[in-house]
Design a protein around this motif. Structure first.
Motif, short mmCIF file in Angstrom:
data_model
loop_
_atom_site.label_atom_id
_atom_site.label_comp_id
_atom_site.label_asym_id
_atom_site.label_seq_id
_atom_site.Cartn_x
_atom_site.Cartn_y
_atom_site.Cartn_z
N ARG A 176 -38.69 8.88 8.96
CA ARG A 176 -39.28 9.22 10.25
C ARG A 176 -40.80 9.25 10.13
O ARG A 176 -41.44 10.28 10.26
N PRO A 177 -41.41 8.09 9.89
CA PRO A 177 -42.85 8.05 9.61
C PRO A 177 -43.75 8.32 10.81
O PRO A 177 -44.95 8.52 10.65
N TRP A 178 -43.18 8.34 12.02
CA TRP A 178 -44.01 8.56 13.20
C TRP A 178 -44.37 10.02 13.39
O TRP A 178 -45.24 10.36 14.20
N THR A 179 -43.74 10.92 12.66
CA THR A 179 -44.01 12.35 12.76
C THR A 179 -44.63 12.85 11.45
O THR A 179 -44.14 12.52 10.38
N ILE A 180 -45.67 13.65 11.56
CA ILE A 180 -46.28 14.24 10.37
C ILE A 180 -46.78 15.64 10.71
O ILE A 180 -47.22 15.91 11.82
N GLY A 181 -46.67 16.55 9.74
CA GLY A 181 -47.10 17.92 9.92
C GLY A 181 -48.59 18.09 9.69
O GLY A 181 -49.35 17.13 9.60
N ARG B 239 -51.11 2.32 17.96
CA ARG B 239 -50.23 3.39 17.49
C ARG B 239 -49.83 3.18 16.03
O ARG B 239 -49.75 4.13 15.25
N GLU B 240 -49.57 1.94 15.67
CA GLU B 240 -49.19 1.65 14.29
C GLU B 240 -50.32 2.03 13.32
O GLU B 240 -50.08 2.57 12.23
N ALA B 241 -51.56 1.75 13.73
CA ALA B 241 -52.69 2.06 12.86
C ALA B 241 -52.92 3.57 12.74
O ALA B 241 -53.32 4.06 11.68
N LEU B 242 -52.66 4.30 13.81
CA LEU B 242 -52.77 5.76 13.74
C LEU B 242 -51.73 6.33 12.79
O LEU B 242 -52.04 7.20 11.96
N ARG B 243 -50.51 5.84 12.90
CA ARG B 243 -49.45 6.29 11.98
C ARG B 243 -49.86 6.03 10.54
O ARG B 243 -49.74 6.91 9.68
N ALA B 244 -50.36 4.83 10.27
CA ALA B 244 -50.76 4.49 8.90
C ALA B 244 -51.91 5.37 8.43
O ALA B 244 -51.92 5.83 7.28
N ALA B 245 -52.89 5.61 9.29
CA ALA B 245 -54.05 6.41 8.90
C ALA B 245 -53.66 7.84 8.55
O ALA B 245 -54.21 8.44 7.62
#
Length: 413
Positions: free
Chosen positions: A152-157, A350-356
């Motif tokens: 679930r890589p789209w969510t991060i704490g 959005r993909e780049a934000l997830r990666a960053a």
């Protein structure tokens, strides 16, 4: 008409979105999703319990909103103004999902910056994953946001996990009260169980032991009955795993029981002056908690540039907020982390934000304690993994001991 309906259906089924004023991506960014971000704006949504049993956490939204307003006054993020849309879920997971749907499908936000609470965040996570929308720096310490990042890589704490916080308390007891008998008050949901289970694992192999446990529901009117039951155990330590409303009740009940005087350990999510002040500062002396943020009211930070910026901005943009609230500081810090992550994107997508968000390298935030930074990378989706203990003395939390890297393991190691 049939053709139009068919096209709309295909868009929904494939997860594609019609243009919503977002970036037009070309070159190496072609094919990525620029919904909600343009040359002069980035639209983000936050979901908080502005009402209901956990409404004290509305202070987190105040802090985040003040940071974004301060940022916009000084040019935004590389010329982009942050449009921060705040929604109320009343601490109800089903309502959180509905608000997420509105933000993503109707408001067409670029990202969900913060959902607050473990149950609400867990409910929204599946929606965010399905629609491939970043759910960034959620306001909950559940370990799942880091441990399940591969799936679930789209969510991060953001904050240290509840398991990490439990290790701090366990290590302290193992070193200072090695034969402690612990009574635990906990919220009967994912949040409460995770910190309690983490504490159980962390004291394994030590002489510290749990002698009583009592849970409460968020719909309960109070926890005085649970405290009375825990007092019968005559435990040396009370581990208080609760949200602000119930923490205040537990602190008051503990103070009223003159025949029982345990060391009161209060979990970080409730360690705010707004919780302690109504109880009476004279009744909460010596309470211990773990934290990772500066106390903006503490004299040692009076000349700190980051604290002065925070206080000035709060007075201008959120004068109703309590500047000493750790929830307000938390919202401010998470918003700063979000902006620094935006600046690390390789594309406006959005993909780049997830990666960053998954490649932060020793990022410093103004309101974090010295020695505590944000770092993520391959196999590590836990941004903050260090804390320091504080003891309530006088009218404020006073840090003591060293900054503890919670990755080092349990108290018994």
């Amino acid at each position: 008409m049939r053709r139009v309906l068919l096209v709309l259906t295909l868009l929904l089924l494939t997860g594609c979105r019609a243009d919503g004023g977002g970036a037009v991506l070309t070159g190496e960014c072609a094919g990525q999703d620029g919904t909600g971000i343009g040359a002069d704006h980035v639209k983000v949504g936050g979901i908080y319990p502005l009402s209901g049993p956990a409404s004290a956490y509305a202070a987190v939204a105040q802090g985040a909103g003040a940071y974004f307003a301060h940022l916009n006054r000084h040019g935004g993020v590389d010329g982009r103004r942050v449009e921060f849309l705040v929604r109320d879920d009343a601490y109800e997971p089903a309502r959180a999902v509905e608000e997420a749907r509105r933000l993503v499908l109707h408001e067409r936000v670029f990202a969900l910056f913060q959902t607050l609470g473990t149950p609400s965040t867990a409910a929204v996570r599946e929606f965010a994953h399905r629609w491939k929308v970043p759910q960034v720096f959620v306001a909950t310490g559940a370990a799942a946001w880091g441990a399940e990042a591969a799936r679930r890589p789209w969510t991060i704490g953001f904050q240290p996990s509840y398991v990490a916080e439990a290790r701090v308390y366990a290590r302290y007891l193992a070193e200072e009260l090695p034969h402690a008998r612990v009574a635990v008050l906990y919220q009967n949901d994912d949040f409460g169980h995770e910190l309690l289970d983490g504490f159980r694992r962390a004291i394994a192999g030590t002489s510290v032991r749990i002698v009583a446990e009592r849970g409460y529901e968020v719909t309960d009117p109070g926890v005085q009955g649970q405290l009375a039951n825990l007092a019968a155990s005559k435990a040396d330590v009370l581990l208080d795993v609760s949200t602000p409303k119930f923490a205040a009740q537990a602190l008051a009940a503990d103070a009223a029981m003159t025949g029982w005087n345990p060391l009161h350990i209060l979990n970080g999510v409730a360690a705010s002056p707004a919780v302690l002040q109504p109880v009476g500062y004279d009744k909460v002396q010596g309470v211990i908690t773990a934290g990772f943020q500066k106390d903006p009211t503490a004299p040692e930070w009076a000349d700190d540039p980051a604290v002065r910026t925070y206080l000035t901005a709060l007075e201008r943009y959120a004068p109703e907020a309590d500047p000493g609230s750790q929830q307000v500081v938390f919202g401010w810090s998470a918003a700063e982390a979000f902006v620094k992550t935006l600046r690390r994107m390789r594309c406006p997508s959005r993909e780049a934000l997830r990666a960053a968000a998954h490649r932060l390298d020793d990022v410093r935030l103004g309101m974090l304690l010295p020695g505590i930074t944000l770092s993520t990378g391959p196999g590590d989706a836990f941004p903050i993994e260090a804390e320091q203990l504080s003891r309530f003395e006088g009218e404020r939390w006073v840090p003591f001991g060293r900054v503890i890297d919670t990755r080092a393991g349990s108290a018994g190691q």
